[in-house]
Enzyme design. Structure first.
Site, PDB file in Angstrom:
ATOM      1  N   CYS A 188       0.865  -1.181   0.000  1.00  0.00           N
ATOM      2  CA  CYS A 188       0.000   0.000   0.000  1.00  0.00           C
ATOM      3  C   CYS A 188       0.896   1.223   0.000  1.00  0.00           C
ATOM      4  O   CYS A 188       1.609   1.472   0.983  1.00  0.00           O
ATOM      5  CB  CYS A 188      -0.918  -0.002   1.210  1.00  0.00           C
ATOM      6  SG  CYS A 188      -1.912   1.496   1.360  1.00  0.00           S
ATOM      7  N   HIS A 201      -2.992  -4.434 -11.028  1.00  0.00           N
ATOM      8  CA  HIS A 201      -3.845  -3.297 -11.360  1.00  0.00           C
ATOM      9  C   HIS A 201      -4.284  -3.370 -12.817  1.00  0.00           C
ATOM     10  O   HIS A 201      -3.493  -3.724 -13.702  1.00  0.00           O
ATOM     11  CB  HIS A 201      -3.104  -1.975 -11.150  1.00  0.00           C
ATOM     12  CG  HIS A 201      -2.756  -1.716  -9.715  1.00  0.00           C
ATOM     13  ND1 HIS A 201      -3.596  -1.051  -8.862  1.00  0.00           N
ATOM     14  CD2 HIS A 201      -1.654  -2.060  -8.986  1.00  0.00           C
ATOM     15  CE1 HIS A 201      -3.038  -0.992  -7.659  1.00  0.00           C
ATOM     16  NE2 HIS A 201      -1.861  -1.594  -7.715  1.00  0.00           N
ATOM     17  N   GLU A 217     -10.482  -0.860  -4.931  1.00  0.00           N
ATOM     18  CA  GLU A 217      -9.384  -1.696  -4.451  1.00  0.00           C
ATOM     19  C   GLU A 217      -9.841  -3.111  -4.123  1.00  0.00           C
ATOM     20  O   GLU A 217     -10.899  -3.317  -3.523  1.00  0.00           O
ATOM     21  CB  GLU A 217      -8.742  -1.081  -3.205  1.00  0.00           C
ATOM     22  CG  GLU A 217      -7.894   0.137  -3.500  1.00  0.00           C
ATOM     23  CD  GLU A 217      -6.905   0.430  -2.383  1.00  0.00           C
ATOM     24  OE1 GLU A 217      -6.161  -0.493  -2.000  1.00  0.00           O
ATOM     25  OE2 GLU A 217      -6.879   1.571  -1.902  1.00  0.00           O
ATOM     26  N   CYS A 234      -5.189   5.437  -3.671  1.00  0.00           N
ATOM     27  CA  CYS A 234      -4.430   4.182  -3.680  1.00  0.00           C
ATOM     28  C   CYS A 234      -3.059   4.501  -4.264  1.00  0.00           C
ATOM     29  O   CYS A 234      -2.958   4.882  -5.433  1.00  0.00           O
ATOM     30  CB  CYS A 234      -5.137   3.123  -4.513  1.00  0.00           C
ATOM     31  SG  CYS A 234      -4.181   1.597  -4.738  1.00  0.00           S
ATOM     32  N   GLY A 262      -2.010   2.073  -6.987  1.00  0.00           N
ATOM     33  CA  GLY A 262      -2.894   2.291  -8.127  1.00  0.00           C
ATOM     34  C   GLY A 262      -2.583   3.577  -8.865  1.00  0.00           C
ATOM     35  O   GLY A 262      -2.699   3.657 -10.099  1.00  0.00           O
TER      36      GLY A 262
END
Length: 280
Positions: free
Chosen positions: A71, A162, A213, A222, A225
């Site tokens: 993360c 992703h 997510e 994110c 992301g």
């Protein structure tokens, strides 16, 4: 159990200092504590531990109890926590998560860390390593139909998978929960599920994006992301090498040379919301 609530651009987690606290069942704790009505509320929990191959380790669980690999917003907050709470006096530190080590440089004001620049590592573009099922070695600008709508999809892993879709309308007007959930659960295409980003190019230095997510649903930001979105935009020739991504929770600055052998860098804020104690 004592905890600290923190967020990076609204991507909020409950941080537990495992130098002082013990969490017997992290999966159960993540589900209970993340509940925004009956718990503390957050996108998940992050346990802060002593690192084996880095200065510190972050162990992340999503709000549904599944383990998270990385993360970007969370790792900035871990870096802030260990500096602000005097677990280190270094402003350049390393943090590992599921074996992957990231390097963070903190910006400090009045002895408090306010933001961080993270070396997020090299993007993974090989389809089988992301993983995504497609006919090509890389999934760049691939057509995919989901929920009756055709998208052009570019897939990237930043330590987690992703799928990035560039759309014409503002992401604020996009039905994210409907399409995002369909992408996440499409295990025929995404064997390990996927984080789905829906983005609009504003100009060559600005992107607007929303994210659904894996394991959490929509979050206000994110980090991985955002990195994946900029990598996808650069691969498709849509933006320059330094981009500001505008998320619902704030802005992140991403830079990447376009060379797959070089790291993506992310810069953004880290904020402490409150501390507390809870029985669990």
């Amino acid at each position: 159990m004592k905890f600290t609530k923190m967020h990076g651009c609204g991507n909020d987690y409950i941080y537990i200092d495992c130098f002082k606290e013990t969490v017997e069942d992290a999966q159960k704790a993540a589900i209970i504590l993340s509940d925004r009505h009956f718990g503390i509320g957050g996108d998940g929990i992050i346990l802060i531990k002593k690192g084996t191959n880095a200065d510190f380790e972050m162990v992340m669980y999503n709000s549904d109890g599944t383990r998270g690999a990385m993360c970007g917003n969370g790792i900035r907050c871990v870096a802030k926590y260990v500096y602000d709470n005097k677990l280190t006096d270094k402003t350049s530190i390393s943090i590992e998560s599921m074996g992957a080590v990231k390097y963070i440089d903190l910006t400090v004001e009045n002895d408090i860390a306010v933001s961080a620049r993270v070396d997020m590592g090299k993007p993974i573009l090989e389809a089988e390593l992301i993983p995504v099922t497609c006919d090509e070695q890389q999934a760049i600008n691939e057509k995919i139909t989901v929920g009756g709508r055709e998208f052009n999809m570019t897939c990237v892993s930043m330590g987690n998978p992703h799928a990035v879709m560039f759309i014409d309308e503002s992401p604020k007007d996009f039905d994210l929960n409907y399409y995002g959930s369909l992408f996440e659960g499409n295990t025929d295409v995404f064997p390990d599920r996927v984080n789905a980003e829906f983005a609009k190019i504003i100009d060559r230095k600005n992107i607007e994006m929303r994210v659904y997510e894996r394991g959490s649903g929509e979050t206000l930001a994110c980090g991985t992301g955002t990195c994946a979105t900029v990598v996808a935009a650069i691969l498709n020739g849509l933006v320059d090498n330094e981009v500001t991504v505008h998320l619902l929770g704030g802005d992140l600055k991403i830079s990447w040379s376009g060379n797959a052998d070089e790291s993506v860098f992310m810069t953004g804020p880290a904020t402490t919301v409150f501390t507390g104690e809870i029985d669990i």
